[in-house]
Design a protein around this motif. Structure first.
Motif, PDB file in Angstrom:
ATOM      1  N   GLU A  62      72.246  82.632  48.900  1.00  0.00           N
ATOM      2  CA  GLU A  62      71.614  81.443  49.475  1.00  0.00           C
ATOM      3  C   GLU A  62      70.715  81.844  50.643  1.00  0.00           C
ATOM      4  O   GLU A  62      71.186  82.441  51.615  1.00  0.00           O
ATOM      5  CB  GLU A  62      72.709  80.491  49.967  1.00  0.00           C
ATOM      6  CG  GLU A  62      72.190  79.129  50.366  1.00  0.00           C
ATOM      7  CD  GLU A  62      73.332  78.203  50.815  1.00  0.00           C
ATOM      8  OE1 GLU A  62      73.040  77.264  51.555  1.00  0.00           O
ATOM      9  OE2 GLU A  62      74.493  78.456  50.435  1.00  0.00           O
ATOM     10  N   VAL A  63      69.440  81.555  50.534  1.00  0.00           N
ATOM     11  CA  VAL A  63      68.499  81.887  51.605  1.00  0.00           C
ATOM     12  C   VAL A  63      68.436  80.713  52.569  1.00  0.00           C
ATOM     13  O   VAL A  63      68.053  79.608  52.186  1.00  0.00           O
ATOM     14  CB  VAL A  63      67.092  82.194  51.041  1.00  0.00           C
ATOM     15  CG1 VAL A  63      66.134  82.510  52.177  1.00  0.00           C
ATOM     16  CG2 VAL A  63      67.159  83.346  50.058  1.00  0.00           C
ATOM     17  N   LEU A  64      68.807  80.973  53.810  1.00  0.00           N
ATOM     18  CA  LEU A  64      68.841  79.894  54.808  1.00  0.00           C
ATOM     19  C   LEU A  64      67.587  79.863  55.664  1.00  0.00           C
ATOM     20  O   LEU A  64      67.434  78.983  56.498  1.00  0.00           O
ATOM     21  CB  LEU A  64      70.066  80.058  55.703  1.00  0.00           C
ATOM     22  CG  LEU A  64      71.417  79.889  54.998  1.00  0.00           C
ATOM     23  CD1 LEU A  64      72.550  80.245  55.937  1.00  0.00           C
ATOM     24  CD2 LEU A  64      71.584  78.460  54.489  1.00  0.00           C
ATOM     25  N   ARG A  65      66.717  80.848  55.465  1.00  0.00           N
ATOM     26  CA  ARG A  65      65.501  80.870  56.282  1.00  0.00           C
ATOM     27  C   ARG A  65      64.562  79.755  55.844  1.00  0.00           C
ATOM     28  O   ARG A  65      64.165  79.697  54.676  1.00  0.00           O
ATOM     29  CB  ARG A  65      64.804  82.227  56.128  1.00  0.00           C
ATOM     30  CG  ARG A  65      65.507  83.348  56.849  1.00  0.00           C
ATOM     31  CD  ARG A  65      64.804  84.663  56.664  1.00  0.00           C
ATOM     32  NE  ARG A  65      63.414  84.618  57.101  1.00  0.00           N
ATOM     33  CZ  ARG A  65      62.657  85.693  57.262  1.00  0.00           C
ATOM     34  NH1 ARG A  65      63.152  86.895  57.040  1.00  0.00           N
ATOM     35  NH2 ARG A  65      61.397  85.583  57.647  1.00  0.00           N
ATOM     36  N   PRO A  66      64.198  78.865  56.754  1.00  0.00           N
ATOM     37  CA  PRO A  66      63.305  77.767  56.360  1.00  0.00           C
ATOM     38  C   PRO A  66      61.829  78.159  56.378  1.00  0.00           C
ATOM     39  O   PRO A  66      60.979  77.411  55.906  1.00  0.00           O
ATOM     40  CB  PRO A  66      63.585  76.694  57.418  1.00  0.00           C
ATOM     41  CG  PRO A  66      64.016  77.461  58.624  1.00  0.00           C
ATOM     42  CD  PRO A  66      64.659  78.723  58.138  1.00  0.00           C
TER      43      PRO A  66
ATOM     44  N   ALA B 283      67.193  89.532  56.035  1.00  0.00           N
ATOM     45  CA  ALA B 283      68.257  88.558  55.804  1.00  0.00           C
ATOM     46  C   ALA B 283      68.092  87.785  54.495  1.00  0.00           C
ATOM     47  O   ALA B 283      68.668  86.722  54.323  1.00  0.00           O
ATOM     48  CB  ALA B 283      68.400  87.585  56.982  1.00  0.00           C
ATOM     49  N   VAL B 284      67.302  88.330  53.595  1.00  0.00           N
ATOM     50  CA  VAL B 284      67.207  87.787  52.235  1.00  0.00           C
ATOM     51  C   VAL B 284      67.780  88.866  51.315  1.00  0.00           C
ATOM     52  O   VAL B 284      67.421  90.030  51.422  1.00  0.00           O
ATOM     53  CB  VAL B 284      65.748  87.475  51.848  1.00  0.00           C
ATOM     54  CG1 VAL B 284      65.664  86.974  50.411  1.00  0.00           C
ATOM     55  CG2 VAL B 284      65.151  86.456  52.806  1.00  0.00           C
TER      56      VAL B 284
END
Lengths: 285, 297
Positions: free
Chosen positions: A29-33, A137-138
């Motif tokens: 799950e990528v949380l970076r917007p 962080a991906v």
């Protein structure tokens, strides 16, 4: 966490072990917007664009020298001239006659090797083409599927990526190439009747400057020229070169990697346009 | 007297221009914060809404939530000044220190997600077990200076300048957390040092008094070949240590000297320089030094 404890009564520290259960949201799950995919996409487009252009330029095998014109411009993709049929006044043998094969195909192996093993380009294509990782962080592509094609990772420890360690040897050759392109820039001031300067001369000078900035800012250069020294105080000349020349250039290595790449393609295109008679090279004096 | 912008908890030191507080209009009236709540058995994001206040950092908001809405929230923190490295977490998916992330730098009006570091085992909520790093730290052979000369050890300033940058490390382990070798490839954890410890190894390798040659050890036991220098460690470092350019790549080049460069090998033979120390030799010396330091003989 914020409660103070009396540790005098606690038993000896318990040895810690590597392990435990990962928590938090799943790695997939990528949380970076933010639009984290833009940078790798731009790199892919930029590098693919150069590969397409360079392939066309290398197979062109024509209009790489301003033959029959009062100009001495040689495309950097075809420098040095290594074939006996080379129309320039300076031929670097002894490749002789290689038939219909474009000399650029032999020449470009070295700059290509230098850039492929360059620490900056490695970062760029590992992120953009390998997606390992695509962005910070991906998750690595494929790493979130156990047993999948890309579930295992060996970095630069196995063939072929262990060959990245030859980078310094490509750098040695790159220094020679930078010297040759500097010589081409000098020759671009050679006009009938003496010294002159055209727009092409200016383009060649910028090309040589950017190539030197990229070559001298290389991480392998930084190590060989001084970074590998244990005691700088025992090697003051190497220290000064490391601190005053190589390190400042190295801090802009990405900038020079791209600018020299784009400019060398532009220099080749300019020579092609002038040599093919498409445009006229203006002379300043 | 001109007013000076300061960072919360920096003892009144002036801020660099790029860190100055943006206009207060960027701070919305209400904050929506999604905190990860859970443990090793699972968890979920829980949404909290609270009024915005001027000049806050993320940790301030988390503390307000802890004080009013979620007294059982687990969060690790200590100095609130970016110097202890305790409050590492992932803010909107990016590894950062909660105490050094201003609310005004986050997208206004959008929910903010705070999750624990995904590279390490979870304990509870935002707290992770970072003991992996201490296990690795124990594997680093310590400084081994040569015999002490009668006049004492002396070092030239230019020889110690290079290592100063590495000593800024606050051990927040954000670099370890973002490193994809640790984060995405659990199988390498046992034999991979990670960026923080490559910084430590670089500091030791560049130390003017050190006599150990750790190059084979760095390649074989610390797994530097696994690093593919994608620079995320440098991007997240709150101390702005140039981890990749100044520590990892110089170490990689030193490893090339020892293991992959035939000219360097020939040079050692001609100049009768010693061969690189083997990894097992360095490991044995490191273990002996640890034992000696702990009084074990």
């Amino acid at each position: 966490m914020s409660v103070l404890q009396d540790t005098s009564t606690l038993p000896d520290p318990i040895p810690v072990h590597i392990g435990g259960v990962r928590g938090g949201p799943p790695r997939s799950e990528v949380l970076r917007p933010d639009r984290w995919w833009v940078q790798p996409l731009v790199v892919v487009l930029g590098l693919l664009g150069f590969v397409v252009y360079a392939t066309w330029a290398a197979f062109r095998n024509a209009h790489y020298y301003t033959a029959g014109m009062p100009r001495d411009y040689l495309s950097p993709f075809y420098s040095p001239c290594i074939v006996s049929s080379c129309p320039t006044k300076v031929v670097w043998g002894p490749a002789g006659n290689i038939g219909a094969v474009s000399p650029a195909l032999l020449i470009l192996i070295f700059p290509l090797g230098f850039r492929l093993t360059c620490y900056y380009y490695r970062k760029a294509y590992y992120r953009s083409f390998w997606a390992s990782p695509p962005a910070c962080a991906v998750a690595d592509a494929g790493s979130t599927k156990p047993g999948g094609l890309r579930a295992s990772y060996t970095g630069e420890t196995r063939f072929p990526l262990i060959l990245q360690n030859v980078h310094r040897y490509f750098w040695y050759v790159a220094v020679i190439f930078a010297g040759l392109l500097t010589w081409d820039a000098v020759l671009s001031f050679r006009f009938p009747g003496g010294v002159g300067m055209g727009l092409g001369s200016l383009i060649f000078v910028v090309n040589a400057v950017l190539i030197w900035a990229y070559t001298l800012g290389c991480h392998a250069c930084r190590h060989v020229c001084g970074g590998g020294v244990k005691l700088f105080s025992k090697a003051p000349v190497r220290y000064r070169f490391w601190r005053s020349v190589v390190t400042p250039l190295n801090s802009h290595h990405q900038l020079f990697a791209w600018s020299s790449l784009i400019w060398i393609a532009w220099t080749d295109l300019y020579v092609f346009l002038v040599a093919s008679g498409t445009i006229h090279d203006p002379r300043f004096f | 007297m001109m007013p000076i912008d300061t960072e919360p908890g920096t003892g009144g030191q002036p801020l660099p221009a790029e860190h100055k507080e943006p206009p207060s209009s960027r701070v919305p009236a209400e904050i929506v914060m999604k905190l990860w709540r859970g443990d090793a058995g699972g968890g979920e994001f829980v949404e909290y809404r609270l009024p915005a206040e001027e000049g806050e950092v993320v940790l301030d908001v988390v503390h307000r939530i802890q004080a009013h809405d979620a007294p059982d929230l687990a969060v690790r923190w200590n100095c609130k000044a970016g110097k202890c490295g305790s409050c590492s977490a992932e803010i909107n998916g990016r590894p950062r220190l909660m105490c050094m992330t201003r609310m005004s730098t986050l997208p206004p009006g959008e929910p903010i997600t705070i999750s624990p570091m995904r590279g390490f085992p979870i304990m509870r909520d935002l707290v992770t077990d970072v003991s992996y790093n201490f296990e690795v730290a124990k594997q680093i052979p310590a400084l081994r200076p040569g015999p002490k000369p009668p006049e004492g050890y002396r070092m030239a300033q230019i020889d110690i300048d290079r290592g100063q940058e590495f000593r800024k490390c606050i051990e927040c382990f954000l670099c370890q957390n973002v490193c994809h070798v640790i984060r995405d490839h659990e199988e390498h954890k046992a034999h991979y040092a990670g960026p923080r410890f490559f910084v430590r190894l670089a500091e030791l390798e560049m130390h003017p008094l050190d006599t150990l040659d750790r190059r084979a050890y760095i390649r074989e036991r610390m797994g530097i070949g696994l690093c593919n220098i994608t620079k995320c460690c440098t991007e997240v470092c709150p101390e702005d240590i140039h981890i990749t350019d100044n520590a990892i790549i110089p170490l990689k080049e030193r490893v090339v000297d020892a293991a992959f460069d035939p000219i360097a090998w020939l040079g050692r033979k001609i100049r009768r320089r010693p061969s690189p120390m083997s990894a097992s030799e360095v490991a044995a010396l490191g273990a002996a030094a640890r034992s000696e330091a702990s009084g074990g003989g």
